[in-house]
Every structure is written in C-alpha cells, then in structure tokens.
Design a protein around this motif. Structure first.
Motif, PDB file in Angstrom:
ATOM      1  N   ILE A  78       0.970  -1.289   0.032  1.00  0.00           N
ATOM      2  CA  ILE A  78       0.127  -0.019   0.079  1.00  0.00           C
ATOM      3  C   ILE A  78       0.747   1.208   0.023  1.00  0.00           C
ATOM      4  CG2 ILE A  78      -1.586   1.294   1.404  1.00  0.00           C
ATOM      5  CD1 ILE A  78      -2.590  -1.395   2.431  1.00  0.00           C
ATOM      6  N   ASN A  79       2.216   1.269   0.614  1.00  0.00           N
ATOM      7  CA  ASN A  79       2.760   2.589   0.669  1.00  0.00           C
ATOM      8  C   ASN A  79       4.008   2.491  -0.374  1.00  0.00           C
ATOM      9  OD1 ASN A  79       1.707   3.496   3.199  1.00  0.00           O
ATOM     10  ND2 ASN A  79       2.735   1.839   4.031  1.00  0.00           N
ATOM     11  N   SER A  80       3.718   1.608  -1.262  1.00  0.00           N
ATOM     12  CA  SER A  80       4.655   1.884  -2.435  1.00  0.00           C
ATOM     13  C   SER A  80       3.832   2.277  -3.690  1.00  0.00           C
ATOM     14  CB  SER A  80       5.528   0.517  -2.789  1.00  0.00           C
ATOM     15  OG  SER A  80       6.035  -0.163  -1.691  1.00  0.00           O
ATOM     16  N   ASP A  81       4.467   2.147  -4.943  1.00  0.00           N
ATOM     17  CA  ASP A  81       3.894   2.604  -6.014  1.00  0.00           C
ATOM     18  C   ASP A  81       2.856   1.419  -6.530  1.00  0.00           C
ATOM     19  OD1 ASP A  81       5.236   4.989  -6.100  1.00  0.00           O
ATOM     20  OD2 ASP A  81       6.909   4.051  -7.693  1.00  0.00           O
ATOM     21  N   ILE A  82       1.934   1.790  -7.155  1.00  0.00           N
ATOM     22  CA  ILE A  82       0.968   0.668  -7.517  1.00  0.00           C
ATOM     23  C   ILE A  82       1.591  -0.337  -8.281  1.00  0.00           C
ATOM     24  CG2 ILE A  82       0.372   2.051  -9.763  1.00  0.00           C
ATOM     25  CD1 ILE A  82      -2.422   0.988  -9.599  1.00  0.00           C
ATOM     26  N   PRO A  83       1.431  -1.620  -8.045  1.00  0.00           N
ATOM     27  CA  PRO A  83       1.997  -2.684  -8.731  1.00  0.00           C
ATOM     28  C   PRO A  83       1.633  -2.937 -10.226  1.00  0.00           C
ATOM     29  CG  PRO A  83       1.089  -3.335  -6.501  1.00  0.00           C
ATOM     30  CD  PRO A  83       0.709  -2.029  -6.890  1.00  0.00           C
ATOM     31  N   LYS A  84       2.624  -3.174 -10.934  1.00  0.00           N
ATOM     32  CA  LYS A  84       2.013  -3.377 -12.419  1.00  0.00           C
ATOM     33  C   LYS A  84       0.853  -4.485 -12.529  1.00  0.00           C
ATOM     34  CE  LYS A  84       4.448  -3.348 -16.926  1.00  0.00           C
ATOM     35  NZ  LYS A  84       4.751  -4.324 -17.765  1.00  0.00           N
ATOM     36  N   PRO A  85      -0.312  -4.084 -13.255  1.00  0.00           N
ATOM     37  CA  PRO A  85      -1.193  -5.199 -13.467  1.00  0.00           C
ATOM     38  C   PRO A  85      -0.621  -6.613 -14.214  1.00  0.00           C
ATOM     39  CG  PRO A  85      -1.863  -3.140 -14.401  1.00  0.00           C
ATOM     40  CD  PRO A  85      -0.622  -3.143 -13.977  1.00  0.00           C
ATOM     41  N   LYS A  86      -1.119  -7.673 -13.658  1.00  0.00           N
ATOM     42  CA  LYS A  86      -0.828  -8.890 -14.486  1.00  0.00           C
ATOM     43  C   LYS A  86      -2.143  -9.418 -15.027  1.00  0.00           C
ATOM     44  CE  LYS A  86       3.204 -10.142 -11.722  1.00  0.00           C
ATOM     45  NZ  LYS A  86       3.547 -10.851 -10.483  1.00  0.00           N
ATOM     46  N   LYS A  87      -2.333 -10.026 -16.299  1.00  0.00           N
ATOM     47  CA  LYS A  87      -3.300 -10.471 -16.803  1.00  0.00           C
ATOM     48  C   LYS A  87      -3.557 -11.761 -16.026  1.00  0.00           C
ATOM     49  CE  LYS A  87      -5.151  -8.732 -20.720  1.00  0.00           C
ATOM     50  NZ  LYS A  87      -6.262  -7.942 -20.811  1.00  0.00           N
ATOM     51  N   LEU A  88      -4.974 -11.896 -15.479  1.00  0.00           N
ATOM     52  CA  LEU A  88      -5.304 -12.986 -14.784  1.00  0.00           C
ATOM     53  C   LEU A  88      -6.621 -13.499 -15.232  1.00  0.00           C
ATOM     54  CD1 LEU A  88      -4.788 -11.470 -11.235  1.00  0.00           C
ATOM     55  CD2 LEU A  88      -3.233 -13.231 -12.259  1.00  0.00           C
ATOM     56  N   ARG A  89      -6.871 -14.680 -15.023  1.00  0.00           N
ATOM     57  CA  ARG A  89      -8.388 -15.336 -15.398  1.00  0.00           C
ATOM     58  C   ARG A  89      -9.419 -14.329 -14.788  1.00  0.00           C
ATOM     59  NH1 ARG A  89     -10.926 -18.710 -12.480  1.00  0.00           N
ATOM     60  NH2 ARG A  89      -9.378 -18.946 -11.115  1.00  0.00           N
ATOM     61  N   ILE A  90      -9.430 -13.847 -13.732  1.00  0.00           N
ATOM     62  CA  ILE A  90     -10.350 -13.132 -12.953  1.00  0.00           C
ATOM     63  C   ILE A  90     -10.646 -11.552 -13.626  1.00  0.00           C
ATOM     64  CG2 ILE A  90     -10.547 -14.326 -10.924  1.00  0.00           C
ATOM     65  CD1 ILE A  90      -9.190 -11.809  -9.789  1.00  0.00           C
ATOM     66  N   CYS A  91      -9.631 -11.172 -14.604  1.00  0.00           N
ATOM     67  CA  CYS A  91      -9.755  -9.751 -14.776  1.00  0.00           C
ATOM     68  C   CYS A  91     -10.749  -9.325 -15.431  1.00  0.00           C
ATOM     69  CB  CYS A  91      -8.468  -9.547 -15.783  1.00  0.00           C
ATOM     70  SG  CYS A  91      -6.726  -9.339 -14.975  1.00  0.00           S
ATOM     71  N   LYS A  92     -11.372 -10.167 -16.463  1.00  0.00           N
ATOM     72  CA  LYS A  92     -12.625  -9.637 -17.129  1.00  0.00           C
ATOM     73  C   LYS A  92     -13.736  -9.407 -16.283  1.00  0.00           C
ATOM     74  CE  LYS A  92     -11.500 -10.700 -21.984  1.00  0.00           C
ATOM     75  NZ  LYS A  92     -11.489 -11.733 -22.554  1.00  0.00           N
ATOM     76  N   LYS A  93     -14.052 -10.132 -15.096  1.00  0.00           N
ATOM     77  CA  LYS A  93     -14.936  -9.874 -14.288  1.00  0.00           C
ATOM     78  C   LYS A  93     -14.593  -8.969 -13.109  1.00  0.00           C
ATOM     79  CE  LYS A  93     -17.209 -14.208 -15.065  1.00  0.00           C
ATOM     80  NZ  LYS A  93     -17.463 -15.548 -14.632  1.00  0.00           N
ATOM     81  N   CYS A  94     -13.458  -8.330 -13.070  1.00  0.00           N
ATOM     82  CA  CYS A  94     -13.122  -7.499 -11.975  1.00  0.00           C
ATOM     83  C   CYS A  94     -13.502  -6.131 -12.314  1.00  0.00           C
ATOM     84  CB  CYS A  94     -11.478  -7.433 -12.136  1.00  0.00           C
ATOM     85  SG  CYS A  94     -10.857  -6.214 -10.737  1.00  0.00           S
TER      86      CYS A  94
END
Ligand code: SF4
Length: 168
Positions: free
Chosen positions: A144-160
C-alpha cells in the motif's frame, strides 16, 4: 488496543491473494466493487441462502457473515464458489487473528460456508498461521505504501471492477 493490524480489513487480505494491483487500488479508496456483477451475485446468494442470519461489522474493518456461540465461538464466512479457497481461508484466519489480538476473544473457530455446493470447511488459527498472518499484514502495508503494482493478466480480470483501469 492500537496495533499495526488496526487498519487492515478483510477485503484487503482477500485481494492480497487475488491480485496485488487490486489490493493497491482498493486500499487507495478507488473502490468500484459495487459495480461488479460478481459481488452483487455473491450478495444475492448470501441473502437467499442465509436469510435469518445477521452480518457483523466489527470496527468497520471486518465483516463476519454470521456468528454462532457453541462450545467455541464460531465465525462464518459465506462464499459463492470454492475457486479462490486460499483467499477465503486467509480472510477468515485474519478475522480470527483480529478478534484474538484486538478483542481478546479466545476459543474462536472459523467456517467457510459454500451453500451452493453444500460444503462447510473448518479453519483453525494455529501458531504457524498466526505468524503467517502477521507477515502478510506487514507485506500488505508495504504494498500500500509503495507505487501501484504493475497489473498482470489474470483469469479473473474480465470480471474485475478495475478491468478498465488496468487494461483499456
Ligand atoms: S483487472 Fe486484473 S490486474 Fe487489474 S486489478 Fe483486476 S484482477 Fe488485478
């Protein structure tokens, strides 16, 4: 009692296991879950399956689906699908950890209820799990106290709910 766990909520523990980007976005008050079909389906299922039970929101941080007082204090978390069992397990472990550390409640056991498949799993906060939860809380604070983590394509992304933020 003030401690380093006093601001971590159950969703953050859950997202730690699902996606670190989601954890970061949610923790920075970019909260779009109410628009997610998955969440509303989950809520609907919960309402239909456990109409007579009550939710317990504790310290505005942890939301226990229902509590039963038997030989031990049972806290229950109702889930739609067993697909993300690890995140479910740790969310409940965190609830027990929180209640023991912040509220001095002993003899707690957790159950994850999967009404759709009529399954109930007992979760216990062992000494090892307690240590692990403490480490996870520290790691969450670091993310939380760092920069935003780079997104990684996950199976759940489309429903996120954050799909457009990450991928469009
Ligand atoms: S869209 Fe995918 S990468 Fe982005 S927050 Fe959601 S799960 Fe994580």
């Amino acid at each position: 009692m003030i401690s380093n766990i006093s601001k971590i909520n159950g969703s953050q523990i859950n997202y730690y296991f699902i996606c670190k980007t989601k954890l970061w976005l949610f923790s920075h008050n970019i909260q779009m879950e109410q628009e997610s079909d998955i969440v509303s389906l989950g809520k609907q299922l919960h309402e239909n399956s456990y109409k007579r039970e009550k939710d317990y929101l504790i310290d505005n941080l942890i939301n226990v689906d229902f509590i039963k007082k038997r030989k031990d204090i049972e806290i229950h978390e109702v889930k739609k699908t067993p697909k993300m069992e690890k995140s479910h397990e740790y969310q409940l472990l965190y609830y027990m950890y929180y209640l023991k550390n912040e509220k001095d409640i002993e003899n707690i056991v957790g159950y994850i209820d999967y009404p759709k498949i009529r399954k109930k799993i007992k979760i216990e906060l062992t000494h090892e799990k307690k240590e692990e939860i403490g480490e996870i809380v520290g790691k969450i604070a670091k993310i939380i106290n760092s920069d935003i983590p780079k997104p990684k394509k996950l199976r759940i992304c489309k429903k996120c709910a954050y799909y457009e933020l990450c991928w469009v």
